[in-house]
Write an enzyme that holds these catalytic residues in place. Sequence first.
Site, mmCIF file in Angstrom:
data_model
loop_
_atom_site.group_PDB
_atom_site.id
_atom_site.type_symbol
_atom_site.label_atom_id
_atom_site.label_comp_id
_atom_site.label_asym_id
_atom_site.label_seq_id
_atom_site.Cartn_x
_atom_site.Cartn_y
_atom_site.Cartn_z
ATOM 1 N N ASP A 172 0.852 -1.189 0.000
ATOM 2 C CA ASP A 172 0.000 0.000 0.000
ATOM 3 C C ASP A 172 0.882 1.231 0.000
ATOM 4 O O ASP A 172 1.988 1.220 0.551
ATOM 5 C CB ASP A 172 -0.840 0.044 1.285
ATOM 6 C CG ASP A 172 -2.106 -0.791 1.174
ATOM 7 O OD1 ASP A 172 -2.299 -1.447 0.141
ATOM 8 O OD2 ASP A 172 -2.880 -0.777 2.145
ATOM 9 N N LYS A 228 -4.348 2.332 -2.039
ATOM 10 C CA LYS A 228 -4.891 3.685 -1.949
ATOM 11 C C LYS A 228 -4.014 4.626 -1.139
ATOM 12 O O LYS A 228 -3.343 4.234 -0.223
ATOM 13 C CB LYS A 228 -6.276 3.643 -1.283
ATOM 14 C CG LYS A 228 -6.982 2.340 -1.409
ATOM 15 C CD LYS A 228 -7.569 2.119 -2.790
ATOM 16 C CE LYS A 228 -8.135 0.729 -2.902
ATOM 17 N NZ LYS A 228 -7.635 -0.088 -3.918
ATOM 18 N N MET A 264 -12.347 6.027 7.392
ATOM 19 C CA MET A 264 -12.614 6.694 6.113
ATOM 20 C C MET A 264 -13.717 7.752 6.252
ATOM 21 O O MET A 264 -14.526 7.927 5.344
ATOM 22 C CB MET A 264 -12.998 5.661 5.035
ATOM 23 C CG MET A 264 -11.859 4.707 4.724
ATOM 24 S SD MET A 264 -12.346 3.381 3.616
ATOM 25 C CE MET A 264 -13.083 2.222 4.752
HETATM 26 C C1 LIG Z 1 -9.029 1.632 3.608
HETATM 27 S S1 LIG Z 1 -9.111 1.859 5.340
HETATM 28 C C2 LIG Z 1 -7.897 0.690 5.847
HETATM 29 C C3 LIG Z 1 -7.915 0.403 7.320
HETATM 30 C C4 LIG Z 1 -6.782 -0.510 7.748
HETATM 31 N N1 LIG Z 1 -6.929 -1.826 7.163
HETATM 32 C C5 LIG Z 1 -6.693 -0.642 9.257
HETATM 33 O O1 LIG Z 1 -6.861 -1.763 9.778
HETATM 34 O O2 LIG Z 1 -6.429 0.370 9.930
HETATM 35 C C6 LIG Z 1 -8.260 3.414 5.486
HETATM 36 C C7 LIG Z 1 -8.748 4.196 6.691
HETATM 37 O O3 LIG Z 1 -8.142 3.672 7.870
HETATM 38 C C8 LIG Z 1 -7.907 4.727 8.776
HETATM 39 N N2 LIG Z 1 -6.449 4.806 9.017
HETATM 40 C C9 LIG Z 1 -5.504 4.021 8.486
HETATM 41 N N3 LIG Z 1 -4.291 4.342 8.974
HETATM 42 C C10 LIG Z 1 -4.493 5.361 9.841
HETATM 43 C C11 LIG Z 1 -3.639 6.135 10.670
HETATM 44 N N4 LIG Z 1 -2.322 5.916 10.727
HETATM 45 N N5 LIG Z 1 -4.185 7.117 11.410
HETATM 46 C C12 LIG Z 1 -5.519 7.347 11.386
HETATM 47 N N6 LIG Z 1 -6.366 6.642 10.632
HETATM 48 C C13 LIG Z 1 -5.871 5.664 9.878
HETATM 49 C C14 LIG Z 1 -8.447 6.003 8.136
HETATM 50 O O4 LIG Z 1 -9.792 6.158 8.549
HETATM 51 C C15 LIG Z 1 -8.368 5.660 6.674
HETATM 52 O O5 LIG Z 1 -9.270 6.429 5.914
#
Ligand SMILES: C[S@@+](CC[C@H](N)C(=O)[O-])C[C@H]1O[C@@H](n2cnc3c(N)ncnc32)[C@H](O)[C@@H]1O
Length: 254
Positions: free
Chosen positions: A40, A61, A170
Amino acid sequence: MTHQHPLGKVYLIGAGPGAADLITVRGQRLLETADVVFHDALVDPAMLNWCPQATLVAVGKRCGKHSSSQAFINKRLVHAARHHAVVVRLKGGDPMMFGRADEEIGALAEAGVPFEVVPGVTSALAASASLGQSLTLRGHSRSVAFCTLAQADEADAAKLPQADTLAVYMGRRHAAHIARQLLDQGKPADLPVCVIEAVSTPRERHLHLNLGALAQHGAQDWLSDDAPALLLIGAAFGQRHQYAQVLADRRLRA
Ligand SMILES: C[S@@+](CC[C@H](N)C(=O)[O-])C[C@H]1O[C@@H](n2cnc3c(N)ncnc32)[C@H](O)[C@@H]1O
């Protein structure tokens, strides 16, 4: 007659929320043996130093910007397994949480490619650790929902879950809309909210407000366009006790 390479194995590995050392030991060891790594865009480049032997392919993404289509990623994983023994798909957070792992697994299973999932630390759990505030709280919160806004084409597009604590993934662009929806569903305007960005990275930031303020676009000017953000909503986040302050002060001094 063409030589048929034995099928390799695809490992879907959770990279954790951002910091390179929040991957699991198993995930790191597999990276060290990988022939090819599809990662990713949000994965910390430091993590890729563990696989200098591997071919690196950036997919996935990055906060709404251009990315490979999911169907294309699925095809490339199957193709890679026909040519390499160890194929890694490195995904942000936990692969099974809003990560479309099911689609990748479906494509691999259909093609008869062996696969294994290695869990990772999902961003909501890393956020909870960083805040020094558990998602559950005796007497206040005994249920937690990891959720996101329903897509327009989903039949049950109306409701967010009724759990005591909500970790909304998200939700950055729709924060005010999500808050209004929760107010309409009967949540109180003074319900605490913490918006947390870029958890576990040097860019991590927190904003504390309440549901009423969030519905009035209270986070709009604060949120960055290019950082992932989580909305944590629930009475548990009203407990901004001394330990959280100690953690915050320590981070400022570091
Ligand atoms: C496509 S989802 C993937 C989630 C990922 N699989 C997880 O377990 O955290 C992407 C969303 O995860 C959240 N996200 C992922 N990494 C983050 C971080 N370091 N800080 C805050 N939110 C995060 C946000 O809401 C972002 O829009």
